[in-house]
Design a protein around this motif. Structure first.
Motif, PDB file in Angstrom:
ATOM      1  N   LYS A 167       0.833  -1.214   0.000  1.00 42.84           N
ATOM      2  CA  LYS A 167       0.000   0.000   0.000  1.00 42.84           C
ATOM      3  C   LYS A 167       0.864   1.260   0.000  1.00 42.84           C
ATOM      4  O   LYS A 167       0.586   2.206  -0.735  1.00 42.84           O
ATOM      5  N   GLN A 168       1.917   1.271   0.805  1.00 48.77           N
ATOM      6  CA  GLN A 168       2.808   2.433   0.865  1.00 48.77           C
ATOM      7  C   GLN A 168       3.520   2.651  -0.463  1.00 48.77           C
ATOM      8  O   GLN A 168       3.646   3.788  -0.925  1.00 48.77           O
ATOM      9  N   ALA A 169       3.970   1.582  -1.082  1.00 46.79           N
ATOM     10  CA  ALA A 169       4.649   1.707  -2.374  1.00 46.79           C
ATOM     11  C   ALA A 169       3.684   2.248  -3.437  1.00 46.79           C
ATOM     12  O   ALA A 169       4.050   3.135  -4.226  1.00 46.79           O
ATOM     13  N   LEU A 170       2.463   1.732  -3.448  1.00 42.18           N
ATOM     14  CA  LEU A 170       1.467   2.198  -4.417  1.00 42.18           C
ATOM     15  C   LEU A 170       1.120   3.663  -4.175  1.00 42.18           C
ATOM     16  O   LEU A 170       1.002   4.448  -5.127  1.00 42.18           O
ATOM     17  N   ASN A 171       0.968   4.048  -2.915  1.00 45.97           N
ATOM     18  CA  ASN A 171       0.714   5.461  -2.609  1.00 45.97           C
ATOM     19  C   ASN A 171       1.879   6.326  -3.066  1.00 45.97           C
ATOM     20  O   ASN A 171       1.680   7.433  -3.559  1.00 45.97           O
ATOM     21  N   GLY A 172       3.094   5.832  -2.886  1.00 50.98           N
ATOM     22  CA  GLY A 172       4.274   6.573  -3.313  1.00 50.98           C
ATOM     23  C   GLY A 172       4.299   6.825  -4.813  1.00 50.98           C
ATOM     24  O   GLY A 172       4.805   7.855  -5.271  1.00 50.98           O
ATOM     25  N   MET A 173       3.736   5.889  -5.581  1.00 47.90           N
ATOM     26  CA  MET A 173       3.662   6.061  -7.031  1.00 47.90           C
ATOM     27  C   MET A 173       2.735   7.210  -7.409  1.00 47.90           C
ATOM     28  O   MET A 173       2.859   7.797  -8.478  1.00 47.90           O
ATOM     29  N   VAL A 174       1.815   7.525  -6.528  1.00 50.32           N
ATOM     30  CA  VAL A 174       0.894   8.646  -6.751  1.00 50.32           C
ATOM     31  C   VAL A 174       1.508   9.934  -6.200  1.00 50.32           C
ATOM     32  O   VAL A 174       1.603  10.944  -6.911  1.00 50.32           O
ATOM     33  N   ILE A 175       1.962   9.899  -4.975  1.00 51.68           N
ATOM     34  CA  ILE A 175       2.504  11.091  -4.315  1.00 51.68           C
ATOM     35  C   ILE A 175       3.714  11.638  -5.074  1.00 51.68           C
ATOM     36  O   ILE A 175       3.890  12.844  -5.187  1.00 51.68           O
ATOM     37  N   GLY A 176       4.524  10.740  -5.614  1.00 55.34           N
ATOM     38  CA  GLY A 176       5.723  11.156  -6.337  1.00 55.34           C
ATOM     39  C   GLY A 176       5.448  11.982  -7.578  1.00 55.34           C
ATOM     40  O   GLY A 176       6.342  12.660  -8.088  1.00 55.34           O
ATOM     41  N   LEU A 177       4.215  11.954  -8.062  1.00 50.79           N
ATOM     42  CA  LEU A 177       3.855  12.749  -9.237  1.00 50.79           C
ATOM     43  C   LEU A 177       2.966  13.941  -8.881  1.00 50.79           C
ATOM     44  O   LEU A 177       2.281  14.489  -9.732  1.00 50.79           O
ATOM     45  N   MET A 178       3.021  14.341  -7.626  1.00 44.69           N
ATOM     46  CA  MET A 178       2.332  15.553  -7.197  1.00 44.69           C
ATOM     47  C   MET A 178       3.325  16.705  -7.180  1.00 44.69           C
ATOM     48  O   MET A 178       4.519  16.503  -6.962  1.00 44.69           O
ATOM     49  N   THR A 179       2.794  17.903  -7.374  1.00 43.57           N
ATOM     50  CA  THR A 179       3.619  19.096  -7.199  1.00 43.57           C
ATOM     51  C   THR A 179       3.763  19.346  -5.699  1.00 43.57           C
ATOM     52  O   THR A 179       3.061  18.740  -4.883  1.00 43.57           O
ATOM     53  N   LEU A 180       4.632  20.248  -5.342  1.00 41.19           N
ATOM     54  CA  LEU A 180       4.822  20.576  -3.931  1.00 41.19           C
ATOM     55  C   LEU A 180       3.527  21.092  -3.310  1.00 41.19           C
ATOM     56  O   LEU A 180       3.159  20.694  -2.199  1.00 41.19           O
ATOM     57  N   GLU A 181       2.816  21.953  -4.033  1.00 43.45           N
ATOM     58  CA  GLU A 181       1.553  22.487  -3.524  1.00 43.45           C
ATOM     59  C   GLU A 181       0.522  21.376  -3.326  1.00 43.45           C
ATOM     60  O   GLU A 181      -0.200  21.346  -2.329  1.00 43.45           O
ATOM     61  N   GLU A 182       0.447  20.464  -4.300  1.00 40.88           N
ATOM     62  CA  GLU A 182      -0.498  19.352  -4.204  1.00 40.88           C
ATOM     63  C   GLU A 182      -0.130  18.434  -3.041  1.00 40.88           C
ATOM     64  O   GLU A 182      -1.009  17.978  -2.303  1.00 40.88           O
ATOM     65  N   MET A 183       1.154  18.185  -2.874  1.00 44.56           N
ATOM     66  CA  MET A 183       1.582  17.336  -1.768  1.00 44.56           C
ATOM     67  C   MET A 183       1.205  17.959  -0.430  1.00 44.56           C
ATOM     68  O   MET A 183       0.767  17.273   0.490  1.00 44.56           O
ATOM     69  N   ASN A 184       1.335  19.277  -0.317  1.00 48.50           N
ATOM     70  CA  ASN A 184       0.951  19.951   0.926  1.00 48.50           C
ATOM     71  C   ASN A 184      -0.544  19.813   1.187  1.00 48.50           C
ATOM     72  O   ASN A 184      -0.960  19.612   2.330  1.00 48.50           O
ATOM     73  N   LYS A 185      -1.369  19.904   0.137  1.00 49.30           N
ATOM     74  CA  LYS A 185      -2.811  19.675   0.300  1.00 49.30           C
ATOM     75  C   LYS A 185      -3.064  18.230   0.726  1.00 49.30           C
ATOM     76  O   LYS A 185      -3.897  17.965   1.594  1.00 49.30           O
ATOM     77  N   TYR A 186      -2.374  17.324   0.087  1.00 50.19           N
ATOM     78  CA  TYR A 186      -2.492  15.902   0.425  1.00 50.19           C
ATOM     79  C   TYR A 186      -2.145  15.670   1.892  1.00 50.19           C
ATOM     80  O   TYR A 186      -2.858  14.978   2.612  1.00 50.19           O
ATOM     81  N   LEU A 187      -1.050  16.239   2.350  1.00 44.77           N
ATOM     82  CA  LEU A 187      -0.589  16.022   3.722  1.00 44.77           C
ATOM     83  C   LEU A 187      -1.545  16.607   4.764  1.00 44.77           C
ATOM     84  O   LEU A 187      -1.604  16.108   5.888  1.00 44.77           O
ATOM     85  N   ALA A 188      -2.308  17.624   4.376  1.00 46.83           N
ATOM     86  CA  ALA A 188      -3.244  18.251   5.313  1.00 46.83           C
ATOM     87  C   ALA A 188      -4.320  17.269   5.777  1.00 46.83           C
ATOM     88  O   ALA A 188      -4.767  17.330   6.926  1.00 46.83           O
ATOM     89  N   ILE A 189      -4.747  16.381   4.894  1.00 45.48           N
ATOM     90  CA  ILE A 189      -5.725  15.348   5.261  1.00 45.48           C
ATOM     91  C   ILE A 189      -5.295  14.010   4.639  1.00 45.48           C
ATOM     92  O   ILE A 189      -6.036  13.348   3.929  1.00 45.48           O
ATOM     93  N   GLU A 190      -4.083  13.651   4.969  1.00 47.33           N
ATOM     94  CA  GLU A 190      -3.424  12.473   4.399  1.00 47.33           C
ATOM     95  C   GLU A 190      -4.242  11.192   4.527  1.00 47.33           C
ATOM     96  O   GLU A 190      -4.366  10.430   3.566  1.00 47.33           O
ATOM     97  N   SER A 191      -4.814  10.938   5.684  1.00 42.84           N
ATOM     98  CA  SER A 191      -5.532   9.671   5.871  1.00 42.84           C
ATOM     99  C   SER A 191      -6.752   9.583   4.947  1.00 42.84           C
ATOM    100  O   SER A 191      -7.035   8.507   4.403  1.00 42.84           O
ATOM    101  N   GLU A 192      -7.450  10.686   4.746  1.00 45.00           N
ATOM    102  CA  GLU A 192      -8.607  10.685   3.832  1.00 45.00           C
ATOM    103  C   GLU A 192      -8.159  10.422   2.395  1.00 45.00           C
ATOM    104  O   GLU A 192      -8.758   9.625   1.680  1.00 45.00           O
ATOM    105  N   TYR A 193      -7.102  11.101   1.973  1.00 46.59           N
ATOM    106  CA  TYR A 193      -6.612  10.892   0.608  1.00 46.59           C
ATOM    107  C   TYR A 193      -6.044   9.488   0.427  1.00 46.59           C
ATOM    108  O   TYR A 193      -6.238   8.870  -0.623  1.00 46.59           O
ATOM    109  N   ASN A 194      -5.357   8.980   1.426  1.00 43.86           N
ATOM    110  CA  ASN A 194      -4.834   7.612   1.329  1.00 43.86           C
ATOM    111  C   ASN A 194      -5.970   6.611   1.176  1.00 43.86           C
ATOM    112  O   ASN A 194      -5.874   5.668   0.387  1.00 43.86           O
ATOM    113  N   ARG A 195      -7.032   6.807   1.918  1.00 44.95           N
ATOM    114  CA  ARG A 195      -8.193   5.916   1.801  1.00 44.95           C
ATOM    115  C   ARG A 195      -8.746   5.949   0.377  1.00 44.95           C
ATOM    116  O   ARG A 195      -9.005   4.912  -0.230  1.00 44.95           O
TER     117      ARG A 195
END
Length: 134
Positions: free
Chosen positions: A92-120
């Motif tokens: 699951k972590q590796a698959l999530n990394g394949m998505v997160i790695g193609l986010m911009t810095l701004e998008e990653m910051n939005k993702y991190l704000a509610i990480e558990s919801e986005y991971n789900r």
């Protein structure tokens, strides 16, 4: 140095945006939540772009864990892949990394704000994509 980093960040942002495919079937509804917009504007295009890599990785891990996987019938493959991608935290972590790695810095910051919801959401969409290929 700072201006060089800024230029690299801008280049990366444009490059990442150019990689993402358009998905005309996504409905842009009035009243969509920020989470839904992020899912449709960021996560879905990344998943579409990464589809072959994600499926290839999941199948490879399934074969590593069960050498009989290639000989299973389609429904058994679906069940096994669903189980592997749902239960195995490293996968699951590796698959999530394949998505997160193609986010911009701004998008990653939005993702991190509610990480558990986005991971789900990411995990659910990945499992559906993987299972639907069989």
């Amino acid at each position: 140095r700072k201006s060089e980093n800024c230029i690299n960040t801008m280049i990366r942002k444009k490059t990442i945006a150019a990689l993402r495919p358009e998905i005309p079937s996504i409905e842009r509804l009035i009243g969509m939540t920020d989470v839904e917009k992020f899912q449709n504007d960021v996560i879905r295009p990344i998943l579409k772009y990464q589809h072959d890599v994600i499926v290839g990785y999941a199948v490879s891990k399934a074969v590593d864990r069960n050498s009989k996987f290639p000989n299973l019938i389609a429904i058994e493959k679906e069940r096994y892949l669903d189980k592997v991608t749902l239960k195995d935290s490293k996968i699951k972590q590796a698959l999530n990394g394949m998505v997160i790695g193609l986010m911009t810095l701004e998008e990653m910051n939005k993702y991190l704000a509610i990480e558990s919801e986005y991971n789900r959401r990411i995990n659910t969409m990945i499992r559906k994509r993987i299972v639907s290929t069989f």
